[in-house]
Design an enzyme around this catalytic site. Structure first.
Site, PDB file in Angstrom:
ATOM      1  N   CYS A  31       0.806  -1.041  -0.003  1.00  0.00           N
ATOM      2  CA  CYS A  31       0.046  -0.070   0.178  1.00  0.00           C
ATOM      3  C   CYS A  31       0.877   1.322  -0.165  1.00  0.00           C
ATOM      4  O   CYS A  31       2.066   1.037   0.197  1.00  0.00           O
ATOM      5  CB  CYS A  31      -0.957   0.050   1.247  1.00  0.00           C
ATOM      6  SG  CYS A  31      -1.953  -1.290   1.384  1.00  0.00           S
ATOM      7  N   CYS A  62      -2.735  -2.892  -3.445  1.00  0.00           N
ATOM      8  CA  CYS A  62      -4.013  -2.952  -2.687  1.00  0.00           C
ATOM      9  C   CYS A  62      -5.121  -2.604  -3.833  1.00  0.00           C
ATOM     10  O   CYS A  62      -4.613  -1.262  -4.375  1.00  0.00           O
ATOM     11  CB  CYS A  62      -3.663  -1.857  -1.501  1.00  0.00           C
ATOM     12  SG  CYS A  62      -5.087  -1.165  -0.831  1.00  0.00           S
ATOM     13  N   CYS A  65      -5.927   1.821  -2.450  1.00  0.00           N
ATOM     14  CA  CYS A  65      -5.214   2.671  -2.584  1.00  0.00           C
ATOM     15  C   CYS A  65      -4.393   2.768  -3.826  1.00  0.00           C
ATOM     16  O   CYS A  65      -4.101   3.810  -4.261  1.00  0.00           O
ATOM     17  CB  CYS A  65      -4.301   3.015  -1.535  1.00  0.00           C
ATOM     18  SG  CYS A  65      -2.726   1.799  -1.555  1.00  0.00           S
TER      19      CYS A  65
END
Length: 181
Positions: A31, A62, A65
Site C-alpha cells: 500500500c 492494494c 489505494c
C-alpha cells in the site's frame, strides 16, 4: 522499520506517498502510506523504497489505494464503494468521506456512482439504512428511535421522516403491519 515510517502508516500520512510503500506479510498486499485500510500489526509490515521492489518480493497492489498507479475499471470501483456503504451504513458517511476513502474527487465519485448505479451515493446509503431498519423493526422490539440510531440516523424525527418518505408508512405502522400478517 524506522519510527517515522510507522507513524506515517498509522497516521495515513499522504505526504509520504511516493517516498516509500509498505507491505503486510499476512495479506501479501502492498500500500501507499496514506491507505485507509485497517492498521496492520507492526511486526507484519515491511517497507520498500518503490513499487517495483514490493512486486519483486511477490506482494500485490492494494485495490483500495492503488499504489501501482492504475485505476480500477469504473464498474469495479463503484462496486467497492457500494460494498463499503453496505458494510458501513450505520457510520456517518458523507461524499467527502467516500471521496477520501476511495481516492477521488467528490464530483467524480458522485457522477461515476450515479452513472453506474442509477442513484447517488446518498440515495444508495439511505436505501441501505431503510432496509436495515425494516429488518430490525421486524426482528426486534427495540424502540423506533433506537433503531434509527442503529442504522445511522440518530435524530428520531428525521429517521421517521426518511422512513415514511421511502416506504409510504411510518416505522410504527410498518412494524404493526408485519406483526398482523
Amino acid at each position: 522499520m524506522q519510527e517515522k515510517y510507522w507513524q506515517a502508516i498509522i497516521g495515513n500520512d499522504s505526504s509520504y506517498d511516493g517516498t516509500f510503500y509498505y507491505a503486510v506479510t499476512t495479506t501479501g498486499i502492498f500500500c501507499r502510506p496514506s491507505c485507509k485500510s485497517r492498521v496492520p500489526k507492526r511486526e507484519n509490515v515491511r517497507v520498500f523504497p518503490d513499487r517495483q521492489t514490493a512486486v519483486a518480493e511477490h506482494f500485490r497492489p492494494c485495490k483500495r489505494c492503488r499504489p501501482d498507479g492504475l485505476r480500477l475499471p469504473d464498474e469495479e470501483w463503484t462496486e467497492l464503494i457500494a460494498d463499503y456503504i453496505k458494510e458501513s451504513y450505520a457510520e456517518p458517511i458523507t461524499l467527502s468521506v467516500l471521496a477520501e476513502q476511495f481516492y477521488a474527487s467528490v464530483y467524480h465519485l458522485q457522477r461515476t456512482f450515479k452513472r453506474l448505479k442509477g442513484v447517488t451515493p446518498l440515495t444508495y446509503l439511505q436505501h441501505q439504512r431503510i432496509e436495515a431498519a425494516k429488518q430490525l423493526l421486524i426482528e426486534t422490539n427495540k424502540p423506533v428511535n433506537v433503531i434509527g440510531a442503529l442504522v445511522g440516523i440518530a435524530n428520531a424525527a428525521h429517521f421517521a421522516t426518511v422512513f415514511q418518505k421511502k416506504t409510504g408508512v411510518t416505522p410504527s405502522e410498518f412494524r404493526q403491519s408485519c406483526t398482523t400478517i
